[in-house]
Design a protein around this motif. Structure first.
Motif, PDB file in Angstrom:
ATOM      1  N   SER A   4       0.872  -1.358  -0.225  1.00  0.00           N
ATOM      2  CA  SER A   4      -0.112  -0.017  -0.074  1.00  0.00           C
ATOM      3  C   SER A   4       0.882   1.301   0.040  1.00  0.00           C
ATOM      4  N   GLU A   5       1.959   1.189   0.774  1.00  0.00           N
ATOM      5  CA  GLU A   5       3.167   2.459   0.897  1.00  0.00           C
ATOM      6  C   GLU A   5       3.655   2.530  -0.562  1.00  0.00           C
ATOM      7  N   GLU A   6       3.698   1.363  -1.269  1.00  0.00           N
ATOM      8  CA  GLU A   6       4.592   1.388  -2.547  1.00  0.00           C
ATOM      9  C   GLU A   6       3.644   2.091  -3.493  1.00  0.00           C
ATOM     10  N   VAL A   7       2.365   1.770  -3.440  1.00  0.00           N
ATOM     11  CA  VAL A   7       1.364   2.110  -4.380  1.00  0.00           C
ATOM     12  C   VAL A   7       1.120   3.595  -4.268  1.00  0.00           C
ATOM     13  N   ARG A   8       1.003   4.215  -3.032  1.00  0.00           N
ATOM     14  CA  ARG A   8       0.928   5.647  -2.703  1.00  0.00           C
ATOM     15  C   ARG A   8       2.280   6.348  -3.231  1.00  0.00           C
ATOM     16  N   MET A   9       3.431   5.920  -2.959  1.00  0.00           N
ATOM     17  CA  MET A   9       4.568   6.363  -3.407  1.00  0.00           C
ATOM     18  C   MET A   9       4.525   6.541  -4.847  1.00  0.00           C
ATOM     19  N   LEU A  10       4.077   5.372  -5.630  1.00  0.00           N
ATOM     20  CA  LEU A  10       4.110   5.373  -7.056  1.00  0.00           C
ATOM     21  C   LEU A  10       3.034   6.527  -7.629  1.00  0.00           C
ATOM     22  N   LEU A  11       1.875   6.476  -7.133  1.00  0.00           N
ATOM     23  CA  LEU A  11       1.013   7.489  -7.398  1.00  0.00           C
ATOM     24  C   LEU A  11       1.257   9.013  -7.426  1.00  0.00           C
ATOM     25  N   ASN A  12       2.154   9.146  -6.500  1.00  0.00           N
ATOM     26  CA  ASN A  12       2.785  10.747  -6.334  1.00  0.00           C
ATOM     27  C   ASN A  12       3.847  10.974  -7.257  1.00  0.00           C
ATOM     28  N   LEU A  13       4.483  10.074  -8.072  1.00  0.00           N
ATOM     29  CA  LEU A  13       5.488  10.279  -9.313  1.00  0.00           C
ATOM     30  C   LEU A  13       4.900  11.066 -10.502  1.00  0.00           C
ATOM     31  N   SER A  14       5.750  11.889 -11.020  1.00  0.00           N
ATOM     32  CA  SER A  14       5.364  12.376 -12.229  1.00  0.00           C
ATOM     33  C   SER A  14       5.516  11.354 -13.338  1.00  0.00           C
ATOM     34  N   VAL A  15       5.042  11.519 -14.603  1.00  0.00           N
ATOM     35  CA  VAL A  15       4.950  11.040 -15.648  1.00  0.00           C
ATOM     36  C   VAL A  15       6.549  10.579 -16.034  1.00  0.00           C
ATOM     37  N   GLU A  16       7.186  11.557 -15.981  1.00  0.00           N
ATOM     38  CA  GLU A  16       8.814  11.485 -16.527  1.00  0.00           C
ATOM     39  C   GLU A  16       9.644  10.537 -15.529  1.00  0.00           C
ATOM     40  N   GLU A  17       9.025  10.891 -14.083  1.00  0.00           N
ATOM     41  CA  GLU A  17       9.693   9.916 -13.089  1.00  0.00           C
ATOM     42  C   GLU A  17       9.300   8.434 -13.253  1.00  0.00           C
ATOM     43  N   LEU A  18       8.102   8.235 -13.604  1.00  0.00           N
ATOM     44  CA  LEU A  18       7.634   6.717 -13.952  1.00  0.00           C
ATOM     45  C   LEU A  18       8.565   6.036 -14.958  1.00  0.00           C
ATOM     46  N   ILE A  19       8.254   6.738 -16.125  1.00  0.00           N
ATOM     47  CA  ILE A  19       9.198   6.410 -17.211  1.00  0.00           C
ATOM     48  C   ILE A  19      10.717   6.324 -17.007  1.00  0.00           C
ATOM     49  N   GLY A  20      11.180   7.033 -15.981  1.00  0.00           N
ATOM     50  CA  GLY A  20      12.655   6.800 -15.730  1.00  0.00           C
ATOM     51  C   GLY A  20      12.888   5.629 -14.965  1.00  0.00           C
ATOM     52  N   ARG A  21      11.963   5.424 -14.013  1.00  0.00           N
ATOM     53  CA  ARG A  21      11.918   4.076 -13.194  1.00  0.00           C
ATOM     54  C   ARG A  21      11.801   3.017 -13.886  1.00  0.00           C
ATOM     55  N   SER A  22      11.056   2.940 -15.031  1.00  0.00           N
ATOM     56  CA  SER A  22      10.685   1.741 -15.744  1.00  0.00           C
ATOM     57  C   SER A  22      11.813   1.416 -16.723  1.00  0.00           C
ATOM     58  N   GLY A  23      12.924   1.753 -16.718  1.00  0.00           N
ATOM     59  CA  GLY A  23      13.904   1.591 -17.382  1.00  0.00           C
ATOM     60  C   GLY A  23      13.641   1.637 -19.086  1.00  0.00           C
ATOM     61  N   GLY A  24      12.545   2.549 -19.230  1.00  0.00           N
ATOM     62  CA  GLY A  24      12.348   2.512 -20.717  1.00  0.00           C
ATOM     63  C   GLY A  24      11.020   1.592 -21.056  1.00  0.00           C
ATOM     64  N   GLN A  25      10.707   0.895 -20.088  1.00  0.00           N
ATOM     65  CA  GLN A  25       9.660  -0.126 -20.706  1.00  0.00           C
ATOM     66  C   GLN A  25       8.312   0.422 -20.603  1.00  0.00           C
ATOM     67  N   LEU A  26       8.062   1.585 -19.974  1.00  0.00           N
ATOM     68  CA  LEU A  26       6.699   2.051 -19.910  1.00  0.00           C
ATOM     69  C   LEU A  26       6.644   3.150 -21.118  1.00  0.00           C
ATOM     70  N   VAL A  27       5.306   3.034 -21.832  1.00  0.00           N
ATOM     71  CA  VAL A  27       5.226   3.831 -22.965  1.00  0.00           C
ATOM     72  C   VAL A  27       3.838   4.726 -22.556  1.00  0.00           C
ATOM     73  N   VAL A  28       3.997   6.014 -22.808  1.00  0.00           N
ATOM     74  CA  VAL A  28       2.764   6.915 -22.419  1.00  0.00           C
ATOM     75  C   VAL A  28       2.532   7.474 -23.543  1.00  0.00           C
ATOM     76  N   LYS A  29       1.081   7.744 -23.865  1.00  0.00           N
ATOM     77  CA  LYS A  29       0.476   8.161 -25.081  1.00  0.00           C
ATOM     78  C   LYS A  29      -0.401   9.466 -24.472  1.00  0.00           C
ATOM     79  N   GLU A  30      -0.495  10.426 -25.201  1.00  0.00           N
ATOM     80  CA  GLU A  30      -1.436  11.605 -24.773  1.00  0.00           C
ATOM     81  C   GLU A  30      -2.651  11.122 -25.063  1.00  0.00           C
TER      82      GLU A  30
END
Length: 146
Positions: A4-30
């Motif tokens: 639950s703490e991990e989910v809360r932490m992830l929900l507070n990340l920006s899109v750029e932070e999420l992409i960075g943490r994914s190691g390029g595995q996350l694709v974001v589309k507008e």
């Protein structure tokens, strides 16, 4: 860290932070339509790679829109699904444990047939034995089939 703490932490990340943490595995589309097109194109390229060697895919039934787009691309590019086995994730059962009828409005088998397989030219479709939905009589066998 608790889940639950991990989910809360992830929900507070920006899109750029999420992409960075994914190691390029996350694709974001507008737009959602862009995501559907991306998913459809990605899967069709995977199906093309299966032309020479049998491949298995574990498939969700939704979202549905990418399936319509995949069917169009498969037909346009003449991608054969003859070497593709698709394991779908879900199907509903009646109270007695038997599968609901394919024509039932909640049936995933019926839904995916109409939106995907029925739209693909017959000569490009996988054979029926390569389209697998969970069913009570094969549940024990499924892990070995995948």
């Amino acid at each position: 860290m608790k889940r639950s703490e991990e989910v809360r932490m992830l929900l507070n990340l920006s899109v750029e932070e999420l992409i960075g943490r994914s190691g390029g595995q996350l694709v974001v589309k507008e737009l959602l339509e862009e995501l559907y097109s991306f998913l459809a194109d990605f899967m069709v390229r995977e199906f093309e790679a299966a032309a020479d060697e049998p491949k298995a895919f574990i498939m969700p039934v939704g979202p549905l829109e990418p399936y319509r787009l995949m069917a169009e691309a498969i037909n346009f590019r003449s991608v054969s699904l003859r070497n593709v086995t698709m394991f779908f994730m879900d199907e509903y059962c009646n109270d007695d444990g038997s599968l609901i009828d394919r024509n039932h409005p909640l049936s995933f088998r019926g839904k995916i047939g109409g939106i995907f397989f029925d739209r693909i030219r017959p000569e490009l479709r996988p054979s029926p034995e390569r389209i697998i939905f969970p069913a009570p009589e094969i549940l024990a066998e499924l892990p070995g089939m995948i």
